[in-house]
Design an enzyme around this catalytic site. Structure first.
Site, PDB file in Angstrom:
ATOM      1  N   ARG A  55      11.345  -6.422   3.728  1.00  0.00           N
ATOM      2  CA  ARG A  55      11.165  -4.963   3.677  1.00  0.00           C
ATOM      3  C   ARG A  55      12.186  -4.262   4.575  1.00  0.00           C
ATOM      4  NH1 ARG A  55       5.342  -2.473   4.655  1.00  0.00           N
ATOM      5  NH2 ARG A  55       5.441  -3.378   6.732  1.00  0.00           N
ATOM      6  N   ARG A  89      -0.006  -9.408  13.049  1.00  0.00           N
ATOM      7  CA  ARG A  89      -0.575  -8.322  12.233  1.00  0.00           C
ATOM      8  C   ARG A  89      -1.493  -8.875  11.146  1.00  0.00           C
ATOM      9  NH1 ARG A  89       4.381  -5.774  10.094  1.00  0.00           N
ATOM     10  NH2 ARG A  89       3.062  -4.240   9.082  1.00  0.00           N
ATOM     11  N   ARG A  91      -9.207   1.161   9.416  1.00  0.00           N
ATOM     12  CA  ARG A  91      -8.775  -0.211   9.642  1.00  0.00           C
ATOM     13  C   ARG A  91      -9.835  -1.026  10.371  1.00  0.00           C
ATOM     14  NH1 ARG A  91      -2.695   0.246   9.177  1.00  0.00           N
ATOM     15  NH2 ARG A  91      -1.819  -1.784   9.546  1.00  0.00           N
ATOM     16  N   LYS A  97       0.835  -1.213   0.000  1.00  0.00           N
ATOM     17  CA  LYS A  97       0.000   0.000   0.000  1.00  0.00           C
ATOM     18  C   LYS A  97       0.871   1.264   0.000  1.00  0.00           C
ATOM     19  CE  LYS A  97      -2.252  -1.138   3.805  1.00  0.00           C
ATOM     20  NZ  LYS A  97      -1.728  -2.491   4.126  1.00  0.00           N
ATOM     21  N   ARG A 129      11.737  -2.782  10.280  1.00  0.00           N
ATOM     22  CA  ARG A 129      10.778  -2.322  11.277  1.00  0.00           C
ATOM     23  C   ARG A 129      10.651  -3.363  12.380  1.00  0.00           C
ATOM     24  NH1 ARG A 129       5.385  -0.459   8.103  1.00  0.00           N
ATOM     25  NH2 ARG A 129       4.475  -1.470   9.921  1.00  0.00           N
TER      26      ARG A 129
HETATM   27  P1  AMP Z   1       1.308  -0.066   8.984  1.00  0.00           P
HETATM   28  O1  AMP Z   1       2.521   0.776   8.733  1.00  0.00           O
HETATM   29  O2  AMP Z   1       0.121   0.374   8.189  1.00  0.00           O
HETATM   30  O3  AMP Z   1       1.582  -1.542   8.846  1.00  0.00           O
HETATM   31  O4  AMP Z   1       0.923   0.177  10.528  1.00  0.00           O
HETATM   32  C1  AMP Z   1       1.814  -0.179  11.568  1.00  0.00           C
HETATM   33  C2  AMP Z   1       1.073  -0.246  12.891  1.00  0.00           C
HETATM   34  O5  AMP Z   1       0.532   1.042  13.196  1.00  0.00           O
HETATM   35  C3  AMP Z   1      -0.112  -1.190  12.924  1.00  0.00           C
HETATM   36  O6  AMP Z   1       0.278  -2.531  13.175  1.00  0.00           O
HETATM   37  C4  AMP Z   1      -0.918  -0.586  14.072  1.00  0.00           C
HETATM   38  O7  AMP Z   1      -0.333  -0.897  15.319  1.00  0.00           O
HETATM   39  C5  AMP Z   1      -0.722   0.909  13.855  1.00  0.00           C
HETATM   40  N1  AMP Z   1      -1.777   1.469  12.972  1.00  0.00           N
HETATM   41  C6  AMP Z   1      -1.623   1.983  11.719  1.00  0.00           C
HETATM   42  N2  AMP Z   1      -2.791   2.433  11.223  1.00  0.00           N
HETATM   43  C7  AMP Z   1      -3.723   2.201  12.186  1.00  0.00           C
HETATM   44  C8  AMP Z   1      -5.122   2.423  12.294  1.00  0.00           C
HETATM   45  N3  AMP Z   1      -5.835   2.980  11.300  1.00  0.00           N
HETATM   46  N4  AMP Z   1      -5.740   2.038  13.444  1.00  0.00           N
HETATM   47  C9  AMP Z   1      -5.056   1.480  14.454  1.00  0.00           C
HETATM   48  N5  AMP Z   1      -3.756   1.234  14.418  1.00  0.00           N
HETATM   49  C10 AMP Z   1      -3.071   1.587  13.306  1.00  0.00           C
END
Ligand code: AMP
Length: 214
Positions: free
Chosen positions: A126, A170, A89, A14, A159
């Site tokens: 990644r 996740r 989400r 994404k 990360r």
């Molecule tokens: P991502 O970079 O999109 O994989 O997000 C990394 C982490 O950030 C996720 O595993 C969640 O802990 C938190 N996170 C990101 N976006 C959201 C969201 N919309 N709602 C809740 N937690 C989020």
């Protein structure tokens, strides 16, 4: 205003796809994960509250997420439209988004799909730049110089939540919390399913063929 939501599991691309589309369409990419990581890095009150959840691969509670997002979507660069990565989400967040938009704003969903093997491979290979957040993939999008960002020369790191045990959690959280959004949005807004297999260029080509923007 047009809101294009990139929906799909962690590792589907994404951020990568969103960044390319953001330049092509001249619309900002709002990445919730990046916004939260920035808050963690700067030890803001949002960051301090969010970090414990992020470390475990859990969703950050909605009120904290909303605090981080508030205002961003109303900024001048988002006037004509935005791309959203990682928000909403869950269904509650989808309601929040609808509440801040006007009736004539248009929501379009790009539902990105790929096999579990592709996702796990993408997440474990990644690497991100510690300084500017640029995203690499050791095989598909390698940096020109080992371990260093092409854009700013910053150090590339894995990360914390791209470690195998957190990846599994996740993906599980996605299936439980985010996948129901696909049902919620179906029939309500325009939603298109896109295969996210292959290179970023392959995925972009599939999206551009839809003629969503302009
Ligand atoms: P991502 O970079 O999109 O994989 O997000 C990394 C982490 O950030 C996720 O595993 C969640 O802990 C938190 N996170 C990101 N976006 C959201 C969201 N919309 N709602 C809740 N937690 C989020």
């Amino acid at each position: 205003m047009k809101v294009v939501i990139l929906l799909g599991p962690p590792g589907i691309g994404k951020g990568t796809v969103g960044n390319i589309l953001s330049k092509k369409w001249n619309a900002p990419l709002i990445s919730m994960g990046d916004l939260l990581r920035e808050n963690v890095k700067n030890a803001t009150s949002v960051g301090l509250k969010a970090e414990v959840f992020m470390k475990k691969g859990e969703l950050v509670p909605d009120d904290i997420v909303f605090e981080a997002l508030a205002g961003r979507i109303k900024q001048k660069d988002a006037e004509n439209g935005v791309l959203m990565d990682g928000f909403p989400r869950n269904i509650n967040q989808a309601h929040m988004l609808e509440n801040i938009l006007n009736d004539n704003d248009e929501i379009v969903l790009l539902n990105l799909v790929a096999s579990n093997e592709t996702l796990t491979e993408r997440l474990s290979l990644r690497r991100i730049c510690i300084r500017c957040g640029a995203v690499y993939h050791l095989k598909n999008i390698p940096p020109k110089k080992d371990g260093l960002c092409d854009i700013c020369g910053g150090e590339l790191i894995q990360r914390n939540d791209d470690k195998p045990e957190v990846i599994a959690r996740r993906l599980e959280v996605f299936r439980k919390e985010t996948e129901p959004l696909i049902k919620y949005y179906a029939g309500k807004h325009k939603m298109v399913k896109i295969s996210a297999e292959g290179t970023p260029e392959d995925i972009i080509r599939r999206i551009e063929e839809l003629g969503l923007w302009g």
